[in-house]
Scaffold this active site. Structure first.
Site, PDB file in Angstrom:
ATOM      1  N   THR B 101      -3.854   5.901   7.329  1.00 54.24           N
ATOM      2  CA  THR B 101      -4.147   7.114   6.574  1.00 54.24           C
ATOM      3  C   THR B 101      -2.734   7.487   6.481  1.00 54.24           C
ATOM      4  OG1 THR B 101      -6.001   7.564   7.424  1.00 54.24           O
ATOM      5  CG2 THR B 101      -5.088   9.302   6.506  1.00 54.24           C
ATOM      6  N   LYS B 177      -9.130   8.604   0.669  1.00 52.86           N
ATOM      7  CA  LYS B 177      -9.091   8.828   2.247  1.00 52.86           C
ATOM      8  C   LYS B 177      -8.584  10.219   2.500  1.00 52.86           C
ATOM      9  CE  LYS B 177      -9.615   7.869   6.638  1.00 52.86           C
ATOM     10  NZ  LYS B 177      -9.056   7.047   7.441  1.00 52.86           N
ATOM     11  N   LYS B 245      -2.338  15.452  12.343  1.00 55.93           N
ATOM     12  CA  LYS B 245      -1.572  14.532  11.492  1.00 55.93           C
ATOM     13  C   LYS B 245      -2.248  14.594  10.207  1.00 55.93           C
ATOM     14  CE  LYS B 245      -2.488  10.098  12.021  1.00 55.93           C
ATOM     15  NZ  LYS B 245      -3.176   9.699  10.706  1.00 55.93           N
TER      16      LYS B 245
END
Lengths: 307, 307
Positions: B101, B177, B245
């Site tokens: 990602t 995503k 993150k």
């Protein structure tokens, strides 16, 4: 078969929800008297074959159950205990079924006052829109004494597909509803933040909807509200002001209990921004328009082009 | 039937996701070589019958497809173009399938650099945990050239139940995503805010779970994560640091694009608080423990009592 087998029920508040519930009650065989302070709502109810009273107290007099479909705690309090309030008109043993979303403390206070004069109070906030009200398929998050449940049972059977019995005193129903509203409000704001951010990046929004609704980022609200954005249709199915109110109650409760709620606090700011920008009575998917106006993102228009 | 009909595939990164994908690829008949910088992961892979290489470049040499299952953009860049990077080792026409990602800009940059030397890049972030990796039932949000898709097809068929083809260049897969991660991160934080607030009010949390999962406040994440809170089980199925993150990437993208994201910004603060309080490597439902510690709410313990 109206009136043959049923109870005498007063429905107070004949907006889209109350009118639908009154219809469900009549279809189930109850004798329903309705009242609304708005002439147009009262007249529409009468034109549809309902029996309209000239005051809330008149509707409540002699009723076995009084169903309150007003907006908030202060309207409920005024309805019960204000000038011409129904508490004085209700017969002993009758039940007041309170459907408004409110602070659990307010529900406890109203119940205590009504029970002191020998009537019952069922804390019964609802979930589900006008369509499910009309078909008697609401979800009710209810709490109250066994006597309140017993007296209200035929009403609940008529209006709800699912009744959660959440405790033996008023307040629990309201508390469960507020947890639901916290989540629902955050999810609407998140859905609008996400779909507008996708628009800002130029993504195909219909494809985003397809992918997200099949992925771990999905929510009931994303699935339900994003189509309004895709269609550019902000006619109010549920208005921005509803969550200004409900997330406001969450903030009041949380502040009182010294419980930090940073995520729902941020979501409330976006509902406030939408209301402040003049969209308070439009659909709550309008939050996407706030994000778009703040960022230059381009959202679909109702004619299929982009705005 | 390993090796009889398949491609030569390198899997780089043999954590729970990479090991599962390698297993799915082998079961589908591909010849798989794996590598991980962590000795234990590499040895476990070899002990399970996999062929482990002594470096990423060795694994990539001669492979038809190189599947990168590292954590983020910087690890992906180092893997491709750092010292001993696989870009120099990959044969012309091979495809690099990037599963991390990352910011869409990073995906575009990496793809451009790799394509300049005659290899293909598929931007292919995944959704689904280790269990679905092991059974070849991941969801992949992919974008890339027709050549990249063509070369990667047998790999995708082996590891995924669903492949969304989202565009003809790297970046779109990453962008989709990130929209999913924005929502997922907010929904985890909202779920923890709500269930802890319910605990603070003394509600029956199992009942809250039952009611909410059947109501408009539900989300995929509420349904998936709240059971960890009910069980008092914070063993990491997905760690707090993952959304530190991913919501961090959302913030970076949004700041760059001058797009305000107040709701996901608030959610990120709660992930940071959990990580700062020492729970970074524990389950992300640990945000509920942060709310509880800030408010005196009592959550269930793993032995069924309350903590």
């Amino acid at each position: 078969m109206e009136g043959e087998v049923g109870m005498r029920v007063a429905v107070l508040g004949l907006g889209s929800m109350g009118a639908g519930m009154a219809a469900s009650l009549r279809q189930t065989g109850h004798t329903v008297t309705g009242f609304d302070v708005v002439d147009a709502s009262r007249n529409a109810f009468a034109a549809g074959g309902g029996t309209a009273a000239t005051s809330a107290a008149e509707a409540a007099k002699g009723a076995d159950a009084v169903v309150s479909v007003v907006v908030n705690a202060s309207q409920t309090e005024a309805l019960l205990f204000g000038e011409g309030g129904v508490a004085a008109a209700m017969q002993a043993g009758a039940v007041f079924v309170s459907c408004a979303t409110m602070d659990p403390d307010a529900a406890r206070s109203l119940a205590a006052r009504l029970e002191a004069s020998g009537q019952h109070y069922l804390d019964a906030p609802m979930s589900g829109g006008p369509a499910r009200a009309a078909t008697g398929e609401l979800t009710v998050m209810a709490s109250g004494s066994a006597a309140a449940f017993g007296q209200a049972r035929p009403v609940l059977d008529a209006i709800a597909a699912k009744v959660y019995e959440l405790g033996d005193a008023a307040g629990a129903g309201a508390a469960f509803k507020m947890i639901n509203q916290l989540l629902a409000g955050v999810h609407i704001a998140a859905a609008c933040e996400a779909i507008s951010f996708a628009a800002k990046q130029g993504l195909d929004l219909k494809r985003v909807y397809e992918v997200i609704t099949a992925s771990a980022g999905n929510s009931w609200m994303f699935e339900n509200r994003v189509p309004h954005v895709l269609d550019g249709d902000y006619a109010p199915k549920s208005a921005v002001e509803i969550f200004v109110k409900d997330l406001g109650i969450v903030q009041d409760m949380a502040r009182r209990e010294r419980f930090p709620v940073p995520v729902s606090a941020a979501a409330l700011q976006m509902f406030l921004a939408a209301a402040g920008a003049g969209m308070g009575r439009e659909d709550d998917a309008s939050l996407a328009r706030v994000y778009a106006s703040l960022s230059g993102a381009t959202l679909p228009k109702s004619d299929g082009t982009k705005e």
